[in-house]
Enzyme design. Structure first.
Site, PDB file in Angstrom:
ATOM      1  N   ARG A   1       0.756  -1.327   0.314  1.00 36.98           N
ATOM      2  CA  ARG A   1      -0.168  -0.146   0.123  1.00 36.98           C
ATOM      3  C   ARG A   1       0.645   1.224   0.528  1.00 36.98           C
ATOM      4  O   ARG A   1       1.353   2.148  -0.854  1.00 36.98           O
ATOM      5  CB  ARG A   1      -1.275  -0.124   1.341  1.00 36.98           C
ATOM      6  CG  ARG A   1      -2.065   0.703   1.149  1.00 36.98           C
ATOM      7  CD  ARG A   1      -1.780   2.812   1.316  1.00 36.98           C
ATOM      8  NE  ARG A   1      -0.611   2.720   2.583  1.00 36.98           N
ATOM      9  CZ  ARG A   1      -1.056   4.128   2.082  1.00 36.98           C
ATOM     10  NH1 ARG A   1      -1.111   4.918   1.603  1.00 36.98           N
ATOM     11  NH2 ARG A   1      -0.399   4.024   3.977  1.00 36.98           N
ATOM     12  N   ASP A   2       1.337   1.465   0.955  1.00 37.23           N
ATOM     13  CA  ASP A   2       2.158   2.717   1.420  1.00 37.23           C
ATOM     14  C   ASP A   2       3.169   2.817  -0.065  1.00 37.23           C
ATOM     15  O   ASP A   2       2.965   3.425  -0.161  1.00 37.23           O
ATOM     16  CB  ASP A   2       3.051   2.540   2.630  1.00 37.23           C
ATOM     17  CG  ASP A   2       3.647   3.977   2.970  1.00 37.23           C
ATOM     18  OD1 ASP A   2       3.154   5.386   2.060  1.00 37.23           O
ATOM     19  OD2 ASP A   2       4.703   4.286   3.852  1.00 37.23           O
TER      20      ASP A   2
ATOM     21  N   HIS B   1       7.691   4.412  12.030  1.00 42.20           N
ATOM     22  CA  HIS B   1       7.463   4.295  10.109  1.00 42.20           C
ATOM     23  C   HIS B   1       8.455   5.762   9.906  1.00 42.20           C
ATOM     24  O   HIS B   1       8.301   6.535   9.726  1.00 42.20           O
ATOM     25  CB  HIS B   1       5.990   4.789  10.305  1.00 42.20           C
ATOM     26  CG  HIS B   1       5.830   4.744   8.397  1.00 42.20           C
ATOM     27  ND1 HIS B   1       5.125   3.958   7.974  1.00 42.20           N
ATOM     28  CD2 HIS B   1       6.193   5.546   7.624  1.00 42.20           C
ATOM     29  CE1 HIS B   1       4.652   3.726   6.971  1.00 42.20           C
ATOM     30  NE2 HIS B   1       5.986   5.063   6.608  1.00 42.20           N
TER      31      HIS B   1
ATOM     32  N   CYS C   1       9.902   8.779  -2.516  1.00 38.32           N
ATOM     33  CA  CYS C   1       8.997  10.638  -1.370  1.00 38.32           C
ATOM     34  C   CYS C   1       8.963  11.910  -2.297  1.00 38.32           C
ATOM     35  O   CYS C   1       9.499  11.892  -3.617  1.00 38.32           O
ATOM     36  CB  CYS C   1      10.771  11.053  -0.769  1.00 38.32           C
ATOM     37  SG  CYS C   1      10.224  12.339   0.678  1.00 38.32           S
TER      38      CYS C   1
HETATM   39 MG    MG Z   1       5.713   5.209   4.651  1.00 37.12          MG
END
Ligand code: MG
Length: 294
Positions: free
Chosen positions: A14-15, A203, A236
């Site tokens: 997901r992330d 995280h 990012c």
């Molecule tokens: Mg992340």
């Protein structure tokens, strides 16, 4: 007491994928999650029931296909509608998200922090009705791309509210990957006044190569759950071309060599990364992956 066992919360499907440019087919996502499930992982963030994110448009198909693979599969749910769709797909664990920065919350989920909490109420109620555990994410716990440094007291206050709302665990998101261990100490000195370390997860993004040192500082505070993504999947958004999530392989290598158990097989994670690198046509950011695969 020194931490001797860590639980890895795999967020690659997901992330990770959500922050990759190339759209991955549902079939490839399912195979990726199947491979990850063979590694001994206990928790995988499988998808997000968020209509506005094109990479996650297949949430229902993916979730229903993977929910019984073994590890507890979680899905991100932004609101009541998302939660209803997730429940219809047989949801096992929900994740809700907010941030410690007002501007970030506004830009990311188009609401204030206060509004995000009022949405949680509905989601939490549905979760309670169906006995579904909920995990909370707090982004920008050290620094925000718009507001700069975030006061640790502010993060502590939001974490406290999330626990009161009923989440079983809070994942502290160092979203832009700028923190060093002293930042983590300042953060955890405050947050652990409100929430015990057993309910916190780290995280940490590895954008500047500091995520692992932040994990080790967190272990000193009693944290024993860390989020990472296979291969370091996920870029990012605030630094195009830079890396985001800490790679699961890098985390496993450092923990195992430090005699901290995880129950997760590094080689099997690398197999999953090997598979997904073809789907996204990109080399994994993980340095350990590069070192062990020729
Ligand atoms: Mg992340």
């Amino acid at each position: 007491m020194a931490i001797s066992r860590v639980r890895i919360y795999e967020v690659g499907p997901r992330d990770g994928l959500q922050n990759e440019a190339r759209i991955v087919s549902a079939r490839d996502k399912i195979e990726f999650i199947r491979l990850l499930s063979l590694s001994g992982l206990t928790n995988i963030e499988a998808t997000a029931f968020v209509r506005s994110v094109s990479q996650m448009a297949d949430a229902q198909e993916v979730y229903t296909s993977v929910r019984d693979f073994g590890p507890r599969m979680s899905a991100l749910v932004p609101n009541r509608k998302g939660m209803e769709n997730a429940l219809a797909s047989g949801l096992r664990e929900a994740a809700i998200f907010t941030a410690a920065s007002e501007t970030f919350t506004r830009k990311n989920i188009n609401s204030s922090i206060e509004e995000s909490f009022s949405r949680f109420k509905e989601v939490m109620q549905l979760a309670a009705d169906h006995a579904i555990p909920v995990r909370g994410y707090v982004s920008t716990v050290v620094e925000c791309p718009y507001e700069g440094r975030i006061a640790p007291q502010k993060v502590a206050e939001i974490c406290d509210r999330l626990i009161q709302a009923g989440v079983y665990e809070i994942s502290l998101g160092e979203t832009i990957g700028v923190a060093v261990p002293d930042d983590i100490s300042r953060l955890l000195d405050e947050v652990t006044k409100k929430v015990p370390p057993e309910k916190l997860a780290g995280h940490y993004h590895d954008t500047r190569g500091t995520a692992l040192s932040n994990v080790f500082r967190s272990l000193d505070y009693g944290l024993s759950v860390f989020d990472s993504s296979a291969g370091g999947l996920g870029g990012c958004p605030y630094a195009p071309g830079a890396s985001g999530n800490l790679a699961t392989e890098d985390l496993l290598y450092a923990l195992h060599r430090s005699k901290i158990e995880t129950g997760v097989d590094l080689g099997k994670i690398a197999d999953a990364s090997e598979f997904i690198r073809h789907a996204i046509a990109k080399e994994p950011a993980s340095r350990v992956f590069a070192a062990i695969r020729k």
